[in-house]
Design a protein around this motif. Structure first.
Motif, short mmCIF file in Angstrom:
data_model
loop_
_atom_site.label_atom_id
_atom_site.label_comp_id
_atom_site.label_asym_id
_atom_site.label_seq_id
_atom_site.Cartn_x
_atom_site.Cartn_y
_atom_site.Cartn_z
N LYS A 113 0.83 -1.21 0.00
CA LYS A 113 0.00 0.00 0.00
C LYS A 113 0.86 1.26 0.00
N LEU A 114 1.85 1.30 0.88
CA LEU A 114 2.67 2.50 1.03
C LEU A 114 3.58 2.74 -0.16
N CYS A 115 3.99 1.67 -0.83
CA CYS A 115 4.91 1.81 -1.96
C CYS A 115 4.19 1.80 -3.30
N ASN A 116 2.86 1.87 -3.26
CA ASN A 116 2.07 1.95 -4.50
C ASN A 116 2.34 0.80 -5.46
N ILE A 117 2.43 -0.41 -4.91
CA ILE A 117 2.66 -1.57 -5.77
C ILE A 117 1.58 -2.62 -5.51
N GLN A 118 0.34 -2.16 -5.45
CA GLN A 118 -0.76 -3.08 -5.19
C GLN A 118 -0.93 -4.10 -6.32
N ASP A 119 -0.52 -3.74 -7.53
CA ASP A 119 -0.59 -4.69 -8.63
C ASP A 119 0.69 -4.59 -9.43
N ASP A 120 0.76 -5.37 -10.51
CA ASP A 120 1.98 -5.43 -11.30
C ASP A 120 2.09 -4.30 -12.31
N TYR A 121 1.00 -3.58 -12.56
CA TYR A 121 0.99 -2.60 -13.64
C TYR A 121 0.87 -1.19 -13.11
N LEU A 122 1.76 -0.32 -13.58
CA LEU A 122 1.72 1.09 -13.22
C LEU A 122 1.42 1.86 -14.50
N HIS A 123 0.20 2.36 -14.63
CA HIS A 123 -0.22 3.08 -15.83
C HIS A 123 0.23 4.53 -15.77
N PHE A 124 0.69 5.05 -16.90
CA PHE A 124 1.11 6.44 -16.93
C PHE A 124 0.54 7.22 -18.11
N ASP A 125 -0.22 6.57 -18.97
CA ASP A 125 -0.87 7.24 -20.09
C ASP A 125 -1.86 6.25 -20.69
N LYS A 126 -2.69 6.74 -21.59
CA LYS A 126 -3.63 5.86 -22.25
C LYS A 126 -2.86 4.81 -23.05
N ASP A 127 -3.16 3.53 -22.78
CA ASP A 127 -2.51 2.40 -23.46
C ASP A 127 -1.01 2.33 -23.20
N CYS A 128 -0.55 2.95 -22.12
CA CYS A 128 0.86 2.90 -21.76
C CYS A 128 0.99 2.52 -20.28
N TYR A 129 1.78 1.51 -20.01
CA TYR A 129 1.96 1.10 -18.62
C TYR A 129 3.30 0.39 -18.44
N PHE A 130 3.69 0.28 -17.19
CA PHE A 130 4.93 -0.38 -16.81
C PHE A 130 4.57 -1.65 -16.05
N ASP A 131 5.03 -2.80 -16.55
CA ASP A 131 4.83 -4.08 -15.88
C ASP A 131 6.06 -4.32 -15.01
N TYR A 132 5.90 -4.10 -13.71
CA TYR A 132 7.04 -4.13 -12.79
C TYR A 132 7.69 -5.51 -12.74
N LYS A 133 6.88 -6.56 -12.67
CA LYS A 133 7.45 -7.89 -12.48
C LYS A 133 8.23 -8.39 -13.69
N SER A 134 7.79 -8.03 -14.89
CA SER A 134 8.49 -8.49 -16.08
C SER A 134 9.48 -7.46 -16.61
N SER A 135 9.59 -6.30 -15.92
CA SER A 135 10.50 -5.22 -16.33
C SER A 135 10.24 -4.78 -17.76
N THR A 136 8.96 -4.62 -18.08
CA THR A 136 8.56 -4.28 -19.45
C THR A 136 7.71 -3.02 -19.47
N VAL A 137 8.02 -2.13 -20.39
CA VAL A 137 7.16 -0.98 -20.67
C VAL A 137 6.34 -1.31 -21.91
N VAL A 138 5.03 -1.11 -21.82
CA VAL A 138 4.14 -1.36 -22.96
C VAL A 138 3.59 -0.02 -23.43
N ILE A 139 3.87 0.32 -24.67
CA ILE A 139 3.41 1.57 -25.27
C ILE A 139 2.66 1.25 -26.54
N ASP A 140 1.36 1.54 -26.53
CA ASP A 140 0.51 1.23 -27.70
C ASP A 140 0.68 -0.21 -28.15
N LYS A 141 0.65 -1.12 -27.17
CA LYS A 141 0.71 -2.56 -27.38
C LYS A 141 2.10 -3.07 -27.79
N GLN A 142 3.09 -2.19 -27.85
CA GLN A 142 4.45 -2.60 -28.15
C GLN A 142 5.24 -2.75 -26.86
#
Length: 216
Positions: A113-142
């Motif tokens: 809760k305190l570290c804002n990691i309730q799930d694996d995905y941190l969204h930062f824009d429409k269709d853009c997110y960071f998958d923390y566990k897989s160390s992957t940034v997804v931008i427009d499905k890429q």
């Protein structure tokens, strides 16, 4: 994520460390307050402190942490039920107080809760997110896989969106307490900017960087 644990009960110390490591966290565990006092700036994302420990107590360490970091989460774990002790902990900047005995699951929930990691995905824009566990940034499905330092920097930016991060803050968190030259930080910023493809990361002259995103 790198966590510092201070707990002088050996069995509880080992139990907490083992459970948190199973969650994928890096945990550095100590039983003596004097050891911790000199390691506060070694790039931790969260502190878990017992109060009654040898040499330097948890409250003094909490005060020391807040001299360097205003926002890094600090969780106090203590058997004390004295209101003065609990009040003092919050007065000096602890984020949460967990009374012993407790279930380790309770501690895990508070960290998430305190570290804002309730799930694996941190969204930062429409269709853009960071998958923390897989160390992957997804931008427009890429998908774009990140190196360890790129991952740490991305996580730091997304937990501090629209906040100015100093060079020192980036060095402490991403290099986990080791030295990093200004050119090393700039090189890492350039690589991450290339991955992101858009102008999320903006330079704050002579200070550091800010990750600018629209807030809903």
């Amino acid at each position: 994520m790198k966590i510092l644990l201070l707990e002088d009960n050996k069995k509880l110390n080992e139990t907490i460390k083992k459970r948190l490591k199973l969650k994928g966290y890096t945990v550095e565990a100590y039983m003596d307050g004097a050891e911790v006092y000199e390691k506060i700036t070694d790039g931790y994302s969260c502190f878990i402190l017992d109060i009654n420990v040898p040499n330097i107590d948890g409250i003094k360490i909490l005060k020391r942490i807040r001299e360097f970091y205003e926002t890094i989460p600090v969780i106090i774990i203590s058997a004390s039920v004295e209101l003065d002790v609990i009040k003092e902990s919050y007065d000096f900047g602890c984020n949460d107080y967990l009374k012993k005995p407790f279930f380790i699951d309770e501690l895990e929930i508070k960290i998430e809760k305190l570290c804002n990691i309730q799930d694996d995905y941190l969204h930062f824009d429409k269709d853009c997110y960071f998958d923390y566990k897989s160390s992957t940034v997804v931008i427009d499905k890429q998908e774009h896989r990140l190196t360890k330092k790129e991952r740490l920097l991305m996580n730091l930016f997304l937990t501090k969106k629209n906040q100015v991060l100093s060079y020192e803050s980036i060095e402490n968190y991403v290099w986990e307490g080791s030295f990093a030259s200004l050119e090393s930080i700039r090189s890492l910023i350039r690589r991450l900017r290339k991955v992101l493809q858009r102008d999320y990361i903006q330079t704050v002259v002579d200070t550091g960087y800010i990750f600018k995103v629209e807030t809903s």
